[in-house]
Every structure is written in C-alpha cells, then in structure tokens.
Scaffold this motif. Structure first.
Motif, mmCIF file in Angstrom:
data_model
loop_
_atom_site.group_PDB
_atom_site.id
_atom_site.type_symbol
_atom_site.label_atom_id
_atom_site.label_comp_id
_atom_site.label_asym_id
_atom_site.label_seq_id
_atom_site.Cartn_x
_atom_site.Cartn_y
_atom_site.Cartn_z
ATOM 1 N N GLN A 218 0.819 -1.215 0.000
ATOM 2 C CA GLN A 218 0.000 0.000 0.000
ATOM 3 C C GLN A 218 0.848 1.258 0.000
ATOM 4 O O GLN A 218 0.487 2.236 -0.632
ATOM 5 C CB GLN A 218 -0.965 -0.009 1.176
ATOM 6 N N SER A 219 1.984 1.256 0.682
ATOM 7 C CA SER A 219 2.815 2.460 0.666
ATOM 8 C C SER A 219 3.480 2.612 -0.691
ATOM 9 O O SER A 219 3.601 3.706 -1.206
ATOM 10 C CB SER A 219 3.867 2.418 1.777
ATOM 11 N N TRP A 220 3.890 1.498 -1.305
ATOM 12 C CA TRP A 220 4.485 1.572 -2.631
ATOM 13 C C TRP A 220 3.437 1.977 -3.653
ATOM 14 O O TRP A 220 3.718 2.702 -4.588
ATOM 15 C CB TRP A 220 5.086 0.213 -3.014
ATOM 16 N N ALA A 221 2.245 1.502 -3.476
ATOM 17 C CA ALA A 221 1.194 1.735 -4.467
ATOM 18 C C ALA A 221 0.556 3.105 -4.337
ATOM 19 O O ALA A 221 -0.409 3.392 -5.014
ATOM 20 C CB ALA A 221 0.120 0.652 -4.345
ATOM 21 N N ALA A 222 1.076 3.958 -3.471
ATOM 22 C CA ALA A 222 0.512 5.302 -3.341
ATOM 23 C C ALA A 222 0.458 5.951 -4.716
ATOM 24 O O ALA A 222 1.432 5.972 -5.443
ATOM 25 C CB ALA A 222 1.352 6.132 -2.380
ATOM 26 N N GLY A 223 -0.692 6.432 -5.073
ATOM 27 C CA GLY A 223 -0.868 7.021 -6.393
ATOM 28 C C GLY A 223 -1.373 6.020 -7.410
ATOM 29 O O GLY A 223 -1.789 6.393 -8.483
ATOM 30 N N HIS A 224 -1.337 4.745 -7.072
ATOM 31 C CA HIS A 224 -1.887 3.709 -7.940
ATOM 32 C C HIS A 224 -3.172 3.192 -7.325
ATOM 33 O O HIS A 224 -3.455 3.428 -6.161
ATOM 34 C CB HIS A 224 -0.887 2.555 -8.105
ATOM 35 N N TYR A 225 -3.903 2.451 -8.090
ATOM 36 C CA TYR A 225 -5.190 1.962 -7.600
ATOM 37 C C TYR A 225 -4.998 0.840 -6.593
ATOM 38 O O TYR A 225 -4.325 -0.144 -6.856
ATOM 39 C CB TYR A 225 -6.047 1.463 -8.769
ATOM 40 N N THR A 226 -5.546 1.006 -5.434
ATOM 41 C CA THR A 226 -5.629 -0.059 -4.440
ATOM 42 C C THR A 226 -7.054 -0.042 -3.924
ATOM 43 O O THR A 226 -7.720 0.986 -3.944
ATOM 44 C CB THR A 226 -4.648 0.130 -3.264
ATOM 45 N N GLY A 227 -7.489 -1.187 -3.474
ATOM 46 C CA GLY A 227 -8.846 -1.251 -2.954
ATOM 47 C C GLY A 227 -8.958 -2.294 -1.874
ATOM 48 O O GLY A 227 -8.096 -3.160 -1.733
ATOM 49 N N GLN A 228 -10.004 -2.176 -1.099
ATOM 50 C CA GLN A 228 -10.296 -3.164 -0.067
ATOM 51 C C GLN A 228 -11.567 -3.891 -0.474
ATOM 52 O O GLN A 228 -12.469 -3.293 -1.052
ATOM 53 C CB GLN A 228 -10.476 -2.487 1.281
ATOM 54 N N PHE A 229 -11.607 -5.181 -0.181
ATOM 55 C CA PHE A 229 -12.786 -5.965 -0.520
ATOM 56 C C PHE A 229 -13.173 -6.820 0.675
ATOM 57 O O PHE A 229 -12.337 -7.126 1.523
ATOM 58 C CB PHE A 229 -12.529 -6.846 -1.754
ATOM 59 N N HIS A 230 -14.439 -7.178 0.733
ATOM 60 C CA HIS A 230 -14.908 -8.013 1.838
ATOM 61 C C HIS A 230 -15.608 -9.275 1.350
ATOM 62 O O HIS A 230 -15.821 -10.209 2.105
ATOM 63 C CB HIS A 230 -15.811 -7.215 2.784
ATOM 64 N N ASP A 231 -15.976 -9.305 0.056
ATOM 65 C CA ASP A 231 -16.626 -10.492 -0.495
ATOM 66 C C ASP A 231 -16.345 -10.560 -1.992
ATOM 67 O O ASP A 231 -15.666 -9.697 -2.562
ATOM 68 C CB ASP A 231 -18.127 -10.479 -0.211
ATOM 69 N N ASP A 232 -16.897 -11.596 -2.624
ATOM 70 C CA ASP A 232 -16.668 -11.818 -4.050
ATOM 71 C C ASP A 232 -17.083 -10.625 -4.899
ATOM 72 O O ASP A 232 -16.353 -10.201 -5.791
ATOM 73 C CB ASP A 232 -17.448 -13.050 -4.531
ATOM 74 N N GLU A 233 -18.265 -10.098 -4.635
ATOM 75 C CA GLU A 233 -18.789 -9.008 -5.462
ATOM 76 C C GLU A 233 -17.963 -7.731 -5.335
ATOM 77 O O GLU A 233 -17.755 -7.027 -6.327
ATOM 78 C CB GLU A 233 -20.257 -8.749 -5.152
ATOM 79 N N SER A 234 -17.514 -7.415 -4.130
ATOM 80 C CA SER A 234 -16.710 -6.197 -3.985
ATOM 81 C C SER A 234 -15.352 -6.361 -4.671
ATOM 82 O O SER A 234 -14.846 -5.416 -5.280
ATOM 83 C CB SER A 234 -16.558 -5.793 -2.518
ATOM 84 N N LEU A 235 -14.771 -7.574 -4.620
ATOM 85 C CA LEU A 235 -13.508 -7.813 -5.332
ATOM 86 C C LEU A 235 -13.731 -7.693 -6.834
ATOM 87 O O LEU A 235 -12.957 -7.034 -7.532
ATOM 88 C CB LEU A 235 -12.935 -9.189 -4.977
ATOM 89 N N ARG A 236 -14.790 -8.313 -7.324
ATOM 90 C CA ARG A 236 -15.100 -8.251 -8.762
ATOM 91 C C ARG A 236 -15.248 -6.799 -9.224
ATOM 92 O O ARG A 236 -14.683 -6.393 -10.238
ATOM 93 C CB ARG A 236 -16.379 -9.030 -9.046
ATOM 94 N N ALA A 237 -15.985 -6.000 -8.472
ATOM 95 C CA ALA A 237 -16.197 -4.593 -8.834
ATOM 96 C C ALA A 237 -14.875 -3.822 -8.853
ATOM 97 O O ALA A 237 -14.625 -3.026 -9.772
ATOM 98 C CB ALA A 237 -17.182 -3.947 -7.869
ATOM 99 N N HIS A 238 -14.028 -4.054 -7.853
ATOM 100 C CA HIS A 238 -12.725 -3.357 -7.792
ATOM 101 C C HIS A 238 -11.834 -3.741 -8.965
ATOM 102 O O HIS A 238 -11.168 -2.882 -9.559
ATOM 103 C CB HIS A 238 -12.010 -3.657 -6.481
ATOM 104 N N VAL A 239 -11.789 -5.027 -9.298
ATOM 105 C CA VAL A 239 -10.940 -5.487 -10.402
ATOM 106 C C VAL A 239 -11.412 -4.875 -11.717
ATOM 107 O O VAL A 239 -10.615 -4.333 -12.489
ATOM 108 C CB VAL A 239 -10.916 -7.030 -10.475
ATOM 109 N N ILE A 240 -12.702 -4.933 -11.973
ATOM 110 C CA ILE A 240 -13.239 -4.376 -13.221
ATOM 111 C C ILE A 240 -12.987 -2.870 -13.289
ATOM 112 O O ILE A 240 -12.547 -2.345 -14.320
ATOM 113 C CB ILE A 240 -14.737 -4.708 -13.363
ATOM 114 N N ARG A 241 -13.225 -2.172 -12.200
ATOM 115 C CA ARG A 241 -13.016 -0.715 -12.176
ATOM 116 C C ARG A 241 -11.546 -0.369 -12.429
ATOM 117 O O ARG A 241 -11.231 0.525 -13.226
ATOM 118 C CB ARG A 241 -13.471 -0.138 -10.842
#
Length: 193
Positions: free
Chosen positions: A111-134
């Motif tokens: 997360q510190s390296w990825a500052a300025g890049h897309y990172t996301g938090q997920f809690h289930d399948d659907e939230s991971l899917r949405a983050h990956v697609i976005r």
C-alpha cells in the motif's frame, strides 16, 4: 492485455476465480499459477516468468502470508517484488480479521508503494469483482488516452514536416548567402554553409 493474478492459492480459490472472471469479462487474458501446464521448470520460475510476460499484475492480499520460499519470502511477495519493477500493479486487500505479522508487513509495503496507484479493499466476491473491473477499466482508458496523444503527436509531426523542411531550406539559403558575402563567417566554422 495479459493480467497475472497473484495471491495465496489455498483458501483463496474463490477470490482467484472471481478475479479471473472479472478479467475475462473485459476480454483480457488471465495468467495464474493453477492454469499453467506441466513444465520442467519450477513453479517459482513459471510464475515469475508469467509476471514478466503480463501487462498488469493484480495482487490479492488476505490474512495469510503463505509458504516461505528459499528467498525468505512467500510466493506472492516474490511476485509482487518482480512486478513492481516494471508492471502496473493493482493491490486488493481483504478487510476483516487480523493478518499474520509477515502479511501485515507485506500489506503495508504494497500500500505504501502503491501510493498514487489503484488499491482497494474488498470483503466479499462481489466487492472484489467490482474493484478489479473498475481498476482495469480505468487503466485501459488511461492507456487509450496515451495512445491517442501519441497518434495526434504523430499526425501533428507529419503535418508539420513540410513546414520544417521549408525552414531548413531557408536556413541553408541564408547560410550560403552569408558565406558568399563573408568568407570567414561563423557559419563555415559550424559547418552550416
């Protein structure tokens, strides 16, 4: 676009499948360890080669760090280290629960390296899917904008070429005229006349 998916495998099979499905829904090629054919090279060599072959690397981090390899790092950590040198990396971190100490350190590093890049938090399948697609969609839009700028620059350069050629001809004519009028001119010293 080729997308490598990195995470622990055991216990994350469902999330890996969801991420793969999200990548394929955008018509991209998925690269992941469980899809590799039998090979004389080690799984480590195969995975790190796939990371190098990928255009984008998705790293999915949960509570478990994974088996420590000869390098002293988990396979996911080795893949992350390889990817961050030359690839676009998207990091997705599972919420809830407390990660193992080494995994917490990897999450902090990512997360510190990825500052300025897309990172996301997920809690289930659907939230991971949405983050990956976005993330992949935004990356594609950015790449397409860059390609469009390169194309416009190329067109602009082609359109400006006749003007540049005329300017060079005019400069050469000017240098020749100065040389004829002043035999010891600076233009001859510079090789312009």
């Amino acid at each position: 676009m080729r997308v490598f998916i990195s995470s622990v495998v055991t216990g994350f099979e469902g999330f890996r499948t969801v991420a793969s499905s999200a990548v394929r829904s955008l018509d991209h090629e998925v690269l992941r360890a469980e899809d590799f054919a039998a090979s004389p090279s080690s799984p480590q060599v195969a995975c790190l080669s796939a990371v190098r072959a990928a255009d984008v690397v998705i790293v999915i981090l949960g509570r478990r760090y994974g088996e420590v390899q000869a390098s002293g790092k988990s396979a996911t950590h080795e893949e992350f280290d390889e990817a961050r040198r030359t690839k676009q990396v998207f990091v997705f971190v599972q919420t809830g629960g407390t990660p193992e100490p080494r995994q917490a350190a990897l999450i902090d590093e990512a997360q510190s390296w990825a500052a300025g890049h897309y990172t996301g938090q997920f809690h289930d399948d659907e939230s991971l899917r949405a983050h990956v697609i976005r993330a992949l969609h935004r990356w594609e839009m950015r790449i397409n904008r860059l390609r469009r700028r390169e194309f416009i620059t190329l067109l602009g350069g082609a359109a400006a070429w006749p003007r540049a050629a005329r300017a060079q001809e005019a400069l050469a004519g000017f240098c020749l005229a100065v040389e004829r009028s002043q035999p010891n001119s600076r233009f001859r010293t510079l090789g312009l006349a």
